[in-house]
Design a protein around this motif. Structure first.
Motif: not given
Length: 421
Positions: A189-204, A222-229
Motif C-alpha cells: 500500500v505504501s508503494l501504491m500511494t507513492l506511485d499515485t502521488i508521483m503520477k498525480c503531482a509529478f506526471s510520472h 504489467p504495462a507501464e505508463g497507462r494513463r486513464a483519460g
C-alpha cells in the motif's frame, strides 16, 4: 632554597589557584541552573494545577508508567479516568497537557499557536520546510497558493491515475497469493500511494513498483505508463461487464459497500456505505495520532480551566476518537455513526486535524481511499489473519508494530464460484 626549586612550586601554586577558581565558577553555575530548574518546575506546577494526572515522580515524571505498558492502552485508561484532558510529565521540568475533548480541540485549533520547535525540528532533514513546518505569514502565503490545486473539481481527473496504481498493486497481489493466501500489505500500500502521488503531482510515466522490478530484472510486470483519460475510465477502473459490487459482494442480507452508482470519476460522492466504513476506520485508527502546539498566549477553556502562554499542549486525535464521553462504545466498529443525517460535535472527528491548518490533501486522500477500497473488493475477499493481529503504535503516524497481515481470497468470474487460493 634555590631559585630552581621555587619556580616549579610557584607554578603549581598558580595552577592550583586557577583550578579552584574554575571549580568555584562551575559550582556557582550549577547552583544557578538548579535554581532555574526548580523555579521552572514550580511555575509548571502552578500553571498545570487545574489539570489532573496520575501520580508522577519528581525527576522522571510518568516515564515508568509508559515503560510498563505500550502507549495507546495507557492513553485509553487516561481518557476513561480524565475525560477532557490530563498532564503528562516527561521530566521534572518538562510537561505537556494532553487534550482529547472536542470543545478543547476546537479552541486550540481555532488559534494560530506555533508547533513546538523541540519536537518538530527533527522532521526538517526528512521532509524539508514545507507547509507542515512553516509558520506565520510564510505559511499563509504558501497555503493560499496551493489550496486551489486541491479543489474537489480539480481532483476529479486524477481518479483514473489512482486506479492505475491500485490495479498494479492488485495485479501483484494475484501473483503473490497464488503461492500463499496470507499477505502483509503495508509495504504494498505504501508503494501504491507513492506511485499515485508521483503520477498525480509529478506526471510520472509508469509505476514505481514496475520501475523497481525492472531495475531488478524481474519479468512479467504489467504495462507501464497507462494513463486513464476520460474515455478510458471504465477500463482503468476494471468495471466493464462486472455487476454492481452490492450484487457480487454484499448480498441482500447486509448493507452494500457501494451504492448502485459505480465508482466513476463523477460518482465518488455516491458511495455512501464505503465512505461510512472508511470514516469509521479512520476514527478507530486516525492517520496522525496527535499534534503539538506551544501556546503563544493564555487560553481559557469553556469549563473555566486556563493555561498560560508557553505551555505545551498535545492534541490527541486517537484519544478523542476513543473517548467514551464523545463516542458510544468507542472500541466497536460501527459505520452507522457516519450515516447521512447523523449528528455529532464539529470537532469530534478529526482524522485530518482541523482549523486553518488542517490537512490540505484530505480530499485527495479520501478519493484515493474510495478507489482503492472499491477496486480491491471487486477482486478479493479480505479477512484478518488471526495469528498476526496488528498492534497499533504511535510514531509520527499511526502504524502497526508487526505489519498488517491479511488472508486473501481471489474472486473468480462474477458468473462462477469463488476459487480459494
Amino acid at each position: 632554597m634555590s631559585v630552581s626549586v621555587l619556580s616549579p612550586m610557584r607554578a603549581l601554586g598558580g595552577v592550583s589557584g586557577i583550578l579552584q577558581v574554575v571549580s568555584l565558577l562551575g559550582l556557582v553555575l550549577l547552583l544557578l541552573k538548579l535554581a532555574q530548574l526548580y523555579l521552572r518546575r514550580q511555575w509548571l506546577l502552578k500553571a498545570l494545577h487545574q489539570f489532573p494526572c496520575p501520580p508522577s515522580h519528581w525527576f522522571y515524571g510518568h516515564k515508568k508508567e509508559y515503560q510498563e505498558e505500550s502507549e495507546l492502552p495507557h492513553l485509553l485508561k487516561r481518557v476513561e479516568k480524565y475525560p477532557r484532558a490530563s498532564v503528562r510529565w516527561l521530566w521534572g521540568t518538562r510537561a505537556f497537557v494532553l487534550l482529547y475533548d472536542p470543545d478543547y480541540m476546537k479552541m486550540v485549533l481555532g488559534r494560530s499557536d506555533p508547533k513546538p520547535y523541540r519536537t518538530y525540528k527533527y522532521l526538517t532533514p526528512w521532509i524539508g520546510t514545507g507547509l507542515l513546518l512553516l509558520e506565520g505569514q510564510t505559511w499563509f502565503q504558501h497555503r493560499r497558493m496551493l489550496t486551489p490545486a486541491f479543489h474537489y473539481d480539480i481532483l476529479k481527473p486524477y481518479v483514473g491515475l489512482m486506479a492505475d496504481s491500485v490495479q498494479v498493486m492488485l495485479d501483484n497481489w494475484e501473483k503473490l497469493v497464488s503461492q500463499d493466501s496470507h499477505l502483509e500489505i503495508f509495504g504494498h500500500v505504501s508503494l501504491m500511494t507513492l506511485d499515485t502521488i508521483m503520477k498525480c503531482a509529478f506526471s510520472h510515466q509508469g509505476s514505481i513498483r514496475n520501475d523497481r522490478c525492472s531495475d531488478q530484472g524481474e519479468e512479467g510486470s504489467p504495462a507501464e505508463g497507462r494513463r486513464a483519460g476520460e474515455g478510458e475510465e471504465q477500463e482503468a477502473l476494471g468495471l466493464p461487464g462486472h455487476p454492481p459490487l452490492c450484487q457480487s459482494e454484499c448480498g441482500q442480507e447486509r448493507p452494500c459497500l457501494l451504492s448502485d452508482a459505480l465508482p466513476f470519476r463523477d460518482h465518488l460522492d455516491q458511495m455512501p456505505y464505503t465512505t461510512m466504513c472508511i470514516k469509521e476506520a479512520m476514527r478507530l485508527y486516525p492517520p496522525v495520532p496527535l499534534i503539538g502546539r506551544e501556546l503563544s498566549k493564555p487560553i481559557t477553556f469553556p469549563d473555566g480551566r486556563s493555561l498560560p502562554a508557553g505551555i505545551l499542549v498535545s492534541l490527541s486525535f486517537y484519544g478523542l476518537h476513543h473517548n467514551p464521553n464523545v463516542w458510544l462504545n468507542p472500541e466497536v466498529f460501527d459505520p452507522s455513526r457516519f450515516a447521512p443525517g447523523s449528528t455529532r460535535h464539529s470537532h469530534a472527528f478529526l482524522p485530518f486535524s482541523g482549523g486553518s491548518r488542517n490537512c490540505i490533501g484530505k480530499q485527495f486522500a479520501m478519493n484515493e481511499l474510495k478507489v482503492a477500497v472499491a477496486l480491491t473488493l471487486l477482486r478479493f475477499e479480505l479477512s484478518p489473519d488471526p495469528s498476526r493481529v496488528p498492534v497499533p503504535t504511535p510514531v509520527m503516524v499511526l502504524r502497526s508494530k508487526n505489519g498488517i497481515h491479511l488472508q486473501l481470497r481471489k474472486l473468480s468470474d462474477p458468473d462462477g464460484d469463488k476459487d480459494k487460493l
